[in-house]
Design a protein around this motif. Sequence first.
Motif, PDB file in Angstrom:
ATOM      1  N   TYR A 167       0.835  -1.208   0.000  1.00  0.00           N
ATOM      2  CA  TYR A 167       0.000   0.000   0.000  1.00  0.00           C
ATOM      3  C   TYR A 167       0.864   1.250   0.000  1.00  0.00           C
ATOM      4  O   TYR A 167       0.588   2.222  -0.705  1.00  0.00           O
ATOM      5  N   GLN A 168       1.929   1.246   0.790  1.00  0.00           N
ATOM      6  CA  GLN A 168       2.801   2.405   0.872  1.00  0.00           C
ATOM      7  C   GLN A 168       3.559   2.633  -0.436  1.00  0.00           C
ATOM      8  O   GLN A 168       3.903   3.772  -0.758  1.00  0.00           O
ATOM      9  N   ALA A 169       3.779   1.561  -1.198  1.00  0.00           N
ATOM     10  CA  ALA A 169       4.538   1.689  -2.438  1.00  0.00           C
ATOM     11  C   ALA A 169       3.688   2.172  -3.598  1.00  0.00           C
ATOM     12  O   ALA A 169       4.222   2.697  -4.580  1.00  0.00           O
ATOM     13  N   GLU A 170       2.369   2.005  -3.501  1.00  0.00           N
ATOM     14  CA  GLU A 170       1.498   2.338  -4.621  1.00  0.00           C
ATOM     15  C   GLU A 170       0.878   3.718  -4.459  1.00  0.00           C
ATOM     16  O   GLU A 170       0.776   4.246  -3.348  1.00  0.00           O
ATOM     17  N   PHE A 171       0.459   4.290  -5.573  1.00  0.00           N
ATOM     18  CA  PHE A 171      -0.121   5.634  -5.589  1.00  0.00           C
ATOM     19  C   PHE A 171      -1.615   5.535  -5.325  1.00  0.00           C
ATOM     20  O   PHE A 171      -2.435   5.729  -6.208  1.00  0.00           O
ATOM     21  N   TRP A 228      12.812  -5.869  -3.617  1.00  0.00           N
ATOM     22  CA  TRP A 228      11.672  -5.054  -3.242  1.00  0.00           C
ATOM     23  C   TRP A 228      11.984  -3.559  -3.331  1.00  0.00           C
ATOM     24  O   TRP A 228      11.152  -2.770  -3.758  1.00  0.00           O
ATOM     25  N   ALA A 229      13.190  -3.161  -2.950  1.00  0.00           N
ATOM     26  CA  ALA A 229      13.555  -1.745  -2.976  1.00  0.00           C
ATOM     27  C   ALA A 229      13.444  -1.190  -4.392  1.00  0.00           C
ATOM     28  O   ALA A 229      12.985  -0.052  -4.583  1.00  0.00           O
ATOM     29  N   ARG A 230      13.847  -1.963  -5.392  1.00  0.00           N
ATOM     30  CA  ARG A 230      13.751  -1.503  -6.777  1.00  0.00           C
ATOM     31  C   ARG A 230      12.294  -1.326  -7.186  1.00  0.00           C
ATOM     32  O   ARG A 230      11.946  -0.352  -7.866  1.00  0.00           O
ATOM     33  N   ARG A 231      11.447  -2.238  -6.787  1.00  0.00           N
ATOM     34  CA  ARG A 231      10.029  -2.135  -7.154  1.00  0.00           C
ATOM     35  C   ARG A 231       9.309  -1.054  -6.351  1.00  0.00           C
ATOM     36  O   ARG A 231       8.411  -0.395  -6.865  1.00  0.00           O
ATOM     37  N   ARG A 232       9.707  -0.874  -5.118  1.00  0.00           N
ATOM     38  CA  ARG A 232       9.103   0.167  -4.297  1.00  0.00           C
ATOM     39  C   ARG A 232       9.374   1.549  -4.891  1.00  0.00           C
ATOM     40  O   ARG A 232       8.496   2.416  -4.895  1.00  0.00           O
ATOM     41  N   ARG A 233      10.586   1.759  -5.411  1.00  0.00           N
ATOM     42  CA  ARG A 233      10.926   3.052  -6.012  1.00  0.00           C
ATOM     43  C   ARG A 233      10.055   3.347  -7.222  1.00  0.00           C
ATOM     44  O   ARG A 233       9.711   4.495  -7.486  1.00  0.00           O
ATOM     45  N   PHE A 234       9.717   2.310  -7.989  1.00  0.00           N
ATOM     46  CA  PHE A 234       8.923   2.504  -9.195  1.00  0.00           C
ATOM     47  C   PHE A 234       7.423   2.444  -8.935  1.00  0.00           C
ATOM     48  O   PHE A 234       6.631   2.708  -9.834  1.00  0.00           O
ATOM     49  N   GLY A 235       7.014   2.077  -7.706  1.00  0.00           N
ATOM     50  CA  GLY A 235       5.600   1.860  -7.424  1.00  0.00           C
ATOM     51  C   GLY A 235       4.730   3.061  -7.712  1.00  0.00           C
ATOM     52  O   GLY A 235       3.794   2.995  -8.518  1.00  0.00           O
ATOM     53  N   LYS A 236       5.019   4.197  -7.075  1.00  0.00           N
ATOM     54  CA  LYS A 236       4.187   5.387  -7.252  1.00  0.00           C
ATOM     55  C   LYS A 236       4.286   5.956  -8.669  1.00  0.00           C
ATOM     56  O   LYS A 236       3.259   6.283  -9.284  1.00  0.00           O
ATOM     57  N   PRO A 237       5.490   6.115  -9.260  1.00  0.00           N
ATOM     58  CA  PRO A 237       5.544   6.611 -10.641  1.00  0.00           C
ATOM     59  C   PRO A 237       4.792   5.720 -11.632  1.00  0.00           C
ATOM     60  O   PRO A 237       4.118   6.231 -12.536  1.00  0.00           O
TER      61      PRO A 237
END
Length: 297
Positions: A167-171, A228-237
């Motif tokens: 949830y925190q990773a997504e917009f 996970w860190a790589r995917r978390r960075r791209f989550g919101k964009p």
Amino acid sequence: MIEALEQRIGEGLEAAVHPAVAAFAARLAEEADAAAALFYGSNLRTGELEGVLDFYLLLPGSQAERIWPRVSYHEWEHEGHVLRAKVARMAFATFVRAAEGESRDTTIWARFVQPSALVWLATEEWRPRVVSAIAGAAQTAARLAAALGPESGTAGDYWRALFRATYQAEFRVEKPGREDSILSVNAAHFEGLLPLAWEAQGIPFARDGERLAPRLSTTARRRILSWWARRRRFGKPLNLARLVKASTTFDGAARYAAWKIERHTGVPVAITPWRERHPVLAAPGVLFRVWRARRRG
């Protein structure tokens, strides 16, 4: 151990649905030349037909769009009722990659570790392939849960850690405690799922009653958290890009918005040809008219 997980997943995908849901899925899938149709969301749990039914159509062939899925809204008069559906479409091969965590996406495996029903197939040859894909989503989610969760805890502790992180990773905005709601209303689905997924992933763990303790090496945990860190960075964009795309490619957006507005405000919105073609441009004028109508009311 993958066989035990796939058997469990396959049984879950056979969940009974309302005949009208199956009929609507067949209609949508056949129009789209799909390979399979998945039904998910709150209507799957409740069995109700009110509101909007959620479908994923998985298509044969290669992915046509770089930003997926393509979303559309549909209405169908069936046996005296108007059924409404929000439909996401994407290539099956892309769905598999996303479910297995091979893409930068976080939505597919986090969504389909939750309950879904396989409500339509082009041929039976697709069934084991869809089951395998959903089992892949469960393994991806469980692997990350092992790294994010406590040193030891209940299965629910690990699932909560997973859903809070996604949830925190997504917009998007979710109410506090949303992860508790997911687990409580889908308790039967998640019961025993985590150990099966860990076994399929080859993750050793100890069990003491209801408490579990995954035995991840330092190297394995670091590798999962780096993934996970790589995917978390791209989550919101990535989710923002999907929202921008949907503003111009959401088929039936005007009808969907009109239905939502009337449902929540009681103010009917007429769908003109211009509003149908230009839902974004029409939105300010529509919202002003709704505001004025409510003020008069």
